[in-house]
Design an enzyme around this catalytic site. Structure first.
Site, PDB file in Angstrom:
ATOM      1  N   LYS A  84       0.828  -1.211   0.000  1.00 37.30           N
ATOM      2  CA  LYS A  84       0.000   0.000   0.000  1.00 37.30           C
ATOM      3  C   LYS A  84       0.871   1.275   0.000  1.00 37.30           C
ATOM      4  CE  LYS A  84      -4.078  -2.023   2.213  1.00 37.30           C
ATOM      5  NZ  LYS A  84      -4.938  -1.993   3.430  1.00 37.30           N
ATOM      6  N   TYR A 102     -12.090  -2.910  -3.739  1.00 39.06           N
ATOM      7  CA  TYR A 102     -12.653  -2.857  -2.378  1.00 39.06           C
ATOM      8  C   TYR A 102     -14.181  -2.876  -2.378  1.00 39.06           C
ATOM      9  CZ  TYR A 102      -8.182  -2.140   0.020  1.00 39.06           C
ATOM     10  OH  TYR A 102      -6.920  -2.300   0.565  1.00 39.06           O
ATOM     11  N   ARG A 108      -1.656 -13.820   5.496  1.00 36.88           N
ATOM     12  CA  ARG A 108      -2.395 -12.970   6.434  1.00 36.88           C
ATOM     13  C   ARG A 108      -1.808 -13.036   7.842  1.00 36.88           C
ATOM     14  NH1 ARG A 108      -7.225 -10.328   4.920  1.00 36.88           N
ATOM     15  NH2 ARG A 108      -7.968 -10.414   7.061  1.00 36.88           N
ATOM     16  N   THR A 159      -5.604  -6.259  11.157  1.00 33.58           N
ATOM     17  CA  THR A 159      -5.888  -5.088  10.314  1.00 33.58           C
ATOM     18  C   THR A 159      -5.368  -3.800  10.960  1.00 33.58           C
ATOM     19  OG1 THR A 159      -7.886  -6.207   9.543  1.00 33.58           O
ATOM     20  CG2 THR A 159      -7.751  -3.827   9.152  1.00 33.58           C
ATOM     21  N   ASN A 194      -2.152   0.636   6.648  1.00 32.25           N
ATOM     22  CA  ASN A 194      -1.598  -0.552   7.309  1.00 32.25           C
ATOM     23  C   ASN A 194      -0.688  -1.381   6.399  1.00 32.25           C
ATOM     24  OD1 ASN A 194      -3.583  -1.518   5.695  1.00 32.25           O
ATOM     25  ND2 ASN A 194      -4.767  -2.514   7.313  1.00 32.25           N
ATOM     26  N   HIS A 197      -2.033  -5.401   1.768  1.00 37.38           N
ATOM     27  CA  HIS A 197      -3.316  -6.097   1.590  1.00 37.38           C
ATOM     28  C   HIS A 197      -3.039  -7.563   1.327  1.00 37.38           C
ATOM     29  CE1 HIS A 197      -7.275  -7.210  -0.056  1.00 37.38           C
ATOM     30  NE2 HIS A 197      -6.588  -7.868  -0.977  1.00 37.38           N
ATOM     31  N   GLU A 228      -9.540 -11.178  -6.971  1.00 36.65           N
ATOM     32  CA  GLU A 228      -8.555 -10.098  -6.909  1.00 36.65           C
ATOM     33  C   GLU A 228      -7.389 -10.344  -7.875  1.00 36.65           C
ATOM     34  OE1 GLU A 228      -9.493  -9.163  -2.184  1.00 36.65           O
ATOM     35  OE2 GLU A 228      -7.556 -10.021  -2.741  1.00 36.65           O
TER      36      GLU A 228
HETATM   37  P1  IDP Z   1      -7.927  -6.542   5.976  1.00 37.42           P
HETATM   38  O1  IDP Z   1      -7.096  -5.670   5.046  1.00 37.42           O
HETATM   39  O2  IDP Z   1      -7.186  -6.921   7.219  1.00 37.42           O
HETATM   40  O3  IDP Z   1      -8.559  -7.711   5.268  1.00 37.42           O
HETATM   41  P2  IDP Z   1     -10.555  -5.297   5.894  1.00 37.42           P
HETATM   42  O4  IDP Z   1     -11.543  -5.323   7.006  1.00 37.42           O
HETATM   43  O5  IDP Z   1     -10.825  -6.147   4.696  1.00 37.42           O
HETATM   44  O6  IDP Z   1      -9.116  -5.598   6.506  1.00 37.42           O
HETATM   45  O7  IDP Z   1     -10.427  -3.769   5.436  1.00 37.42           O
HETATM   46  C1  IDP Z   1      -9.801  -3.445   4.217  1.00 37.42           C
HETATM   47  C2  IDP Z   1      -8.908  -2.248   4.452  1.00 37.42           C
HETATM   48  O8  IDP Z   1      -9.715  -1.128   4.807  1.00 37.42           O
HETATM   49  C3  IDP Z   1      -7.936  -2.379   5.627  1.00 37.42           C
HETATM   50  O9  IDP Z   1      -6.762  -3.086   5.305  1.00 37.42           O
HETATM   51  C4  IDP Z   1      -7.658  -0.928   5.948  1.00 37.42           C
HETATM   52  O10 IDP Z   1      -6.735  -0.333   5.040  1.00 37.42           O
HETATM   53  C5  IDP Z   1      -9.030  -0.305   5.744  1.00 37.42           C
HETATM   54  N1  IDP Z   1      -9.825  -0.274   6.977  1.00 37.42           N
HETATM   55  C6  IDP Z   1     -10.400  -1.318   7.643  1.00 37.42           C
HETATM   56  N2  IDP Z   1     -11.068  -0.921   8.730  1.00 37.42           N
HETATM   57  C7  IDP Z   1     -10.945   0.423   8.757  1.00 37.42           C
HETATM   58  C8  IDP Z   1     -11.422   1.463   9.657  1.00 37.42           C
HETATM   59  O11 IDP Z   1     -12.109   1.197  10.635  1.00 37.42           O
HETATM   60  N3  IDP Z   1     -11.075   2.735   9.361  1.00 37.42           N
HETATM   61  C9  IDP Z   1     -10.315   3.074   8.257  1.00 37.42           C
HETATM   62  N4  IDP Z   1      -9.853   2.147   7.398  1.00 37.42           N
HETATM   63  C10 IDP Z   1     -10.147   0.848   7.650  1.00 37.42           C
HETATM   64 MG    MG Z   2      -9.918  -7.731   3.706  1.00 37.16          MG
END
Ligand code: IDP
Ligand code: MG
Length: 139
Positions: free
Chosen positions: A9, A49, A85, A91, A112, A115, A126
């Protein structure tokens, strides 16, 4: 053999962490089978997304992931999705263990660093969004 999509990212790209993160995944024994650098437009980011379309953070997430060029990679291996993962961590970097990619490099819950696909179905969707069949060097 299972496949997974990994994105480096913008926050990690800006700090020069692409190789470090790819290297950590290779060290798990996962095999790199596709790799490219690209700058997502908003429409592509929304498609990637799509599952989060109704979340409050969706538009911010789309703006973020399309803010700078990123690296997209596909890896292949035994339990590749789970292995990747696990190496990435939770996350929210504040909740990720030290030694995980997000625990070591993540800035906040949005920024973070990485992905990883969360299921075989999302991995297939994807990977085909980011790569053509000719770009995937699967064994
Ligand atoms: P993941 O990447 O661990 O699978 P997901 O829940 O699929 O997490 O969320 C996708 C992406 O959206 C996360 O990696 C992060 O960049 C962003 N994200 C998730 N939750 C939040 C939030 O509460 N606030 C802002 N961004 C978030
Ligand atoms: Mg995800």
């Amino acid at each position: 053999m299972e496949k997974t999509l990994v994105l480096i990212k913008p926050d990690a790209m800006q700090r020069g962490l692409a190789n470090t993160i790819l290297s950590r995944l290779e060290k798990l024994g996962l095999k790199l089978i596709a790799l490219k650098m690209l700058h997502l437009d908003k429409q592509f980011a929304q498609q990637h997304y799509d599952i989060h379309r109704d979340k409050p953070f969706f538009s911010s997430l789309v703006d973020y992931i399309s803010s700078t060029p990123i690296v997209a990679a596909a890896f292949e291996g035994d339990k590749a999705i789970e292995q990747a993962r696990k190496a990435m961590g939770a996350t929210d970097p504040a909740k990720s263990e030290a030694g995980t990619i997000r625990g070591d490099f993540g800035v906040d819950i949005e920024h973070n660093s990485v992905h990883g696909s969360d299921s075989a179905e999302s991995a297939e969707r994807e990977i085909s969004l980011f790569f053509t069949e000719e770009e995937i060097f699967s064994s």
